[in-house]
Design an enzyme around this catalytic site. Structure first.
Site, PDB file in Angstrom:
ATOM      1  N   ARG A 103       0.883  -1.178   0.000  1.00 42.61           N
ATOM      2  CA  ARG A 103       0.000   0.000   0.000  1.00 42.61           C
ATOM      3  C   ARG A 103       0.913   1.218   0.000  1.00 42.61           C
ATOM      4  O   ARG A 103       1.663   1.434   0.961  1.00 42.61           O
ATOM      5  CB  ARG A 103      -0.895   0.007   1.236  1.00 42.61           C
ATOM      6  CG  ARG A 103      -1.544   1.354   1.468  1.00 42.61           C
ATOM      7  CD  ARG A 103      -2.634   1.332   2.492  1.00 42.61           C
ATOM      8  NE  ARG A 103      -3.803   0.626   1.994  1.00 42.61           N
ATOM      9  CZ  ARG A 103      -4.997   0.640   2.577  1.00 42.61           C
ATOM     10  NH1 ARG A 103      -5.174   1.338   3.684  1.00 42.61           N
ATOM     11  NH2 ARG A 103      -6.004  -0.037   2.065  1.00 42.61           N
ATOM     12  N   HIS A 130      -7.475   0.708  -6.210  1.00 38.53           N
ATOM     13  CA  HIS A 130      -7.608  -0.163  -5.036  1.00 38.53           C
ATOM     14  C   HIS A 130      -8.239  -1.463  -5.561  1.00 38.53           C
ATOM     15  O   HIS A 130      -9.407  -1.752  -5.302  1.00 38.53           O
ATOM     16  CB  HIS A 130      -8.476   0.523  -3.991  1.00 38.53           C
ATOM     17  CG  HIS A 130      -8.371  -0.084  -2.614  1.00 38.53           C
ATOM     18  ND1 HIS A 130      -7.567  -1.168  -2.326  1.00 38.53           N
ATOM     19  CD2 HIS A 130      -8.975   0.268  -1.442  1.00 38.53           C
ATOM     20  CE1 HIS A 130      -7.691  -1.469  -1.054  1.00 38.53           C
ATOM     21  NE2 HIS A 130      -8.531  -0.617  -0.490  1.00 38.53           N
ATOM     22  N   GLN A 133     -10.059  -4.077  -3.273  1.00 37.77           N
ATOM     23  CA  GLN A 133     -11.348  -3.569  -2.809  1.00 37.77           C
ATOM     24  C   GLN A 133     -12.423  -3.837  -3.870  1.00 37.77           C
ATOM     25  O   GLN A 133     -13.521  -4.307  -3.550  1.00 37.77           O
ATOM     26  CB  GLN A 133     -11.223  -2.056  -2.551  1.00 37.77           C
ATOM     27  CG  GLN A 133     -12.503  -1.399  -2.091  1.00 37.77           C
ATOM     28  CD  GLN A 133     -12.884  -1.811  -0.686  1.00 37.77           C
ATOM     29  OE1 GLN A 133     -12.083  -1.715   0.232  1.00 37.77           O
ATOM     30  NE2 GLN A 133     -14.110  -2.278  -0.501  1.00 37.77           N
ATOM     31  N   ASP A 226     -17.318   6.735  -0.956  1.00 39.34           N
ATOM     32  CA  ASP A 226     -15.984   6.678  -0.356  1.00 39.34           C
ATOM     33  C   ASP A 226     -15.764   8.030   0.338  1.00 39.34           C
ATOM     34  O   ASP A 226     -16.523   8.986   0.102  1.00 39.34           O
ATOM     35  CB  ASP A 226     -14.954   6.445  -1.488  1.00 39.34           C
ATOM     36  CG  ASP A 226     -13.505   6.332  -1.002  1.00 39.34           C
ATOM     37  OD1 ASP A 226     -13.276   6.168   0.215  1.00 39.34           O
ATOM     38  OD2 ASP A 226     -12.591   6.399  -1.863  1.00 39.34           O
ATOM     39  N   CYS A 266     -16.417   1.466   1.098  1.00 36.37           N
ATOM     40  CA  CYS A 266     -15.178   0.690   1.259  1.00 36.37           C
ATOM     41  C   CYS A 266     -14.670   0.727   2.695  1.00 36.37           C
ATOM     42  O   CYS A 266     -13.948  -0.184   3.103  1.00 36.37           O
ATOM     43  CB  CYS A 266     -14.111   1.215   0.300  1.00 36.37           C
ATOM     44  SG  CYS A 266     -13.825   2.993   0.459  1.00 36.37           S
ATOM     45  N   ARG A 294     -13.467  -8.770   1.846  1.00 37.06           N
ATOM     46  CA  ARG A 294     -12.062  -8.490   1.540  1.00 37.06           C
ATOM     47  C   ARG A 294     -11.220  -9.751   1.780  1.00 37.06           C
ATOM     48  O   ARG A 294     -10.295 -10.055   1.038  1.00 37.06           O
ATOM     49  CB  ARG A 294     -11.534  -7.338   2.417  1.00 37.06           C
ATOM     50  CG  ARG A 294     -12.180  -5.982   2.155  1.00 37.06           C
ATOM     51  CD  ARG A 294     -11.826  -5.434   0.802  1.00 37.06           C
ATOM     52  NE  ARG A 294     -10.386  -5.333   0.609  1.00 37.06           N
ATOM     53  CZ  ARG A 294      -9.613  -4.344   1.065  1.00 37.06           C
ATOM     54  NH1 ARG A 294     -10.150  -3.334   1.720  1.00 37.06           N
ATOM     55  NH2 ARG A 294      -8.311  -4.342   0.823  1.00 37.06           N
TER      56      ARG A 294
HETATM   57  N1   CP Z   1     -11.084  -0.364   2.640  1.00 36.87           N
HETATM   58  C1   CP Z   1      -9.810  -0.446   3.042  1.00 36.87           C
HETATM   59  O1   CP Z   1      -8.869  -0.671   2.256  1.00 36.87           O
HETATM   60  O2   CP Z   1      -9.631  -0.307   4.391  1.00 36.87           O
HETATM   61  P1   CP Z   1      -8.242  -0.087   5.121  1.00 36.87           P
HETATM   62  O3   CP Z   1      -7.741   1.276   4.705  1.00 36.87           O
HETATM   63  O4   CP Z   1      -8.552  -0.146   6.585  1.00 36.87           O
HETATM   64  O5   CP Z   1      -7.292  -1.155   4.691  1.00 36.87           O
HETATM   65  N1  NVA Z   2     -10.047   6.618  -1.057  1.00 36.55           N
HETATM   66  C1  NVA Z   2      -9.665   6.152   0.256  1.00 36.55           C
HETATM   67  C2  NVA Z   2      -9.887   4.688   0.365  1.00 36.55           C
HETATM   68  C3  NVA Z   2      -9.526   4.070   1.676  1.00 36.55           C
HETATM   69  C4  NVA Z   2      -9.714   2.588   1.686  1.00 36.55           C
HETATM   70  C5  NVA Z   2      -8.224   6.525   0.517  1.00 36.55           C
HETATM   71  O1  NVA Z   2      -7.402   6.433  -0.414  1.00 36.55           O
HETATM   72  O2  NVA Z   2      -7.898   6.924   1.638  1.00 36.55           O
END
Ligand code: CP
Ligand code: NVA
Length: 320
Positions: A103, A130, A133, A226, A266, A294
């Site tokens: 990430r 993502h 997701q 989101d 999400c 997930r």
């Molecule tokens: N939706 C999601 O990716 O959650 P986290 O940021 O907690 O991993």
């Molecule tokens: N769009 C959000 C998604 C988190 C899972 C972010 O990037 O923070």
């Protein structure tokens, strides 16, 4: 040839369809006598430049439940490329583990990692996509839609960011009808919209991109949102609150949806901003089913990358 999952577009529509089938099968056998643990002795390194609950917990658990092991590659929150170069990091990891999930802030970083190691790399969220997701999202839609799938209408209300981009691609690939409403200036990048339209042309899917939440939600079976301010965009919070004010998913907006509709997010949610308590805690919300998926979706992704022959065999079993 190793395979990565950096973008939804790394998998063909058929492979994405198989992932959803496999995720459902893995969910159905979990903790039963039919459950499988094919990854004994295999390990995953997890790299997190940004915070995470769902992605971190579900990747670690997915590896453990598949018989393998997952470990944090470095303390969470450390920016890549500081202590050592990204290619050097990749060249170290490939000597020890079998797969990496990352990430990161920038899509270029996840691509640089992938380019410098002979292991499969999974994108656990970046500024562009993502993908994990999106697989869990469509698994959830598929479960709730039943035999109607993929002939359902989705509305995505909010920021045209990573989550929206991956949703555009997967809905296009699998032939769903998606309407996206973003404030002016916050639409998804044209390359994702154009690619989604191309995928729709082949799959029979439909895509509408507009600036009117009411237009997108009217008659929708699924309403997805989101956060307005994603991780790393905190300095823009005030401007974003202003721009997104009329894009809240609330009871009034949902009164336009199909009678039997479902609400997705999400997570994490910024309650009172993009979604009200009443909606996220209400009878139409399926956000925790989505979060649960997930785990199953990522097991399917991991198996497809690490043991494609087994994944194929299980998909055939799931399809019976
Ligand atoms: N939706 C999601 O990716 O959650 P986290 O940021 O907690 O991993
Ligand atoms: N769009 C959000 C998604 C988190 C899972 C972010 O990037 O923070």
């Amino acid at each position: 040839m190793k395979k990565d999952f950096v973008s939804i577009d790394d998998f063909t529509p058929t492979q994405l369809h198989d992932l959803i089938l496999l995720a459902g099968w893995l969910k159905s056998v979990r903790k039963s006598a039919r459950d499988i643990r094919p990854l004994a002795g295999r390990s995953m390194a997890m790299i997190f430049e940004k915070p995470s609950l769902r992605t971190r917990v579900t990747f670690e658990l997915a590896m453990v439940e598949l018989g393998g092991h997952a470990l944090e590659g470095q303390p969470p929150g450390v920016r890549l490329g500081g202590r050592e170069s990204v290619p050097d990091l990749a060249r170290n990891l490939e000597r020890w583990v079998d797969i990496v999930v990352a990430r990161v802030y920038k899509n270029a970083t996840v691509r640089e990692l992938a380019a410098n190691m002979r292991l499969p790399l999974i994108n656990g969220l970046c500024d562009m996509e993502h993908p994990c997701q999106a697989v869990a999202d469509i698994q959830t839609v598929c479960e709730l839609a039943g035999p109607r799938f993929p002939h359902v209408r989705l509305a995505f209300i909010g920021d045209g960011n990573n989550v929206c981009n991956s949703l555009l691609l997967i809905c296009g690939a699998l032939g769903l009808d998606l309407a996206v409403a973003n404030p002016p200036g916050y639409a998804p990048r044209e390359c994702f919209v154009a690619r989604a339209r191309t995928l729709c042309a082949a799959s029979g899917g439909r895509l509408t991109v507009c600036h009117d939440p009411a237009e997108a939600v009217r008659g929708a079976d699924f309403i997805y949102t989101d956060v307005w301010t994603s991780m790393g965009q905190e300095a823009e919070k005030q401007n974003r609150e202003q721009a997104f004010r009329s894009f809240q998913v609330n009871a009034q907006l949902l009164s336009l949806a199909a009678k039997e509709h479902y609400v997705l997010h999400c997570l994490p949610a910024h309650r009172g901003e993009e979604i009200t308590d009443e909606v996220i805690d209400g009878p139409h919300s399926r956000v925790f089913d989505q979060a649960e998926n997930r785990l199953h979706a990522q097991k399917a992704v991991i198996l497809s990358l690490m043991d494609p022959a087994l994944a194929e065999r299980l998909v055939r079993e799931a399809g019976k």
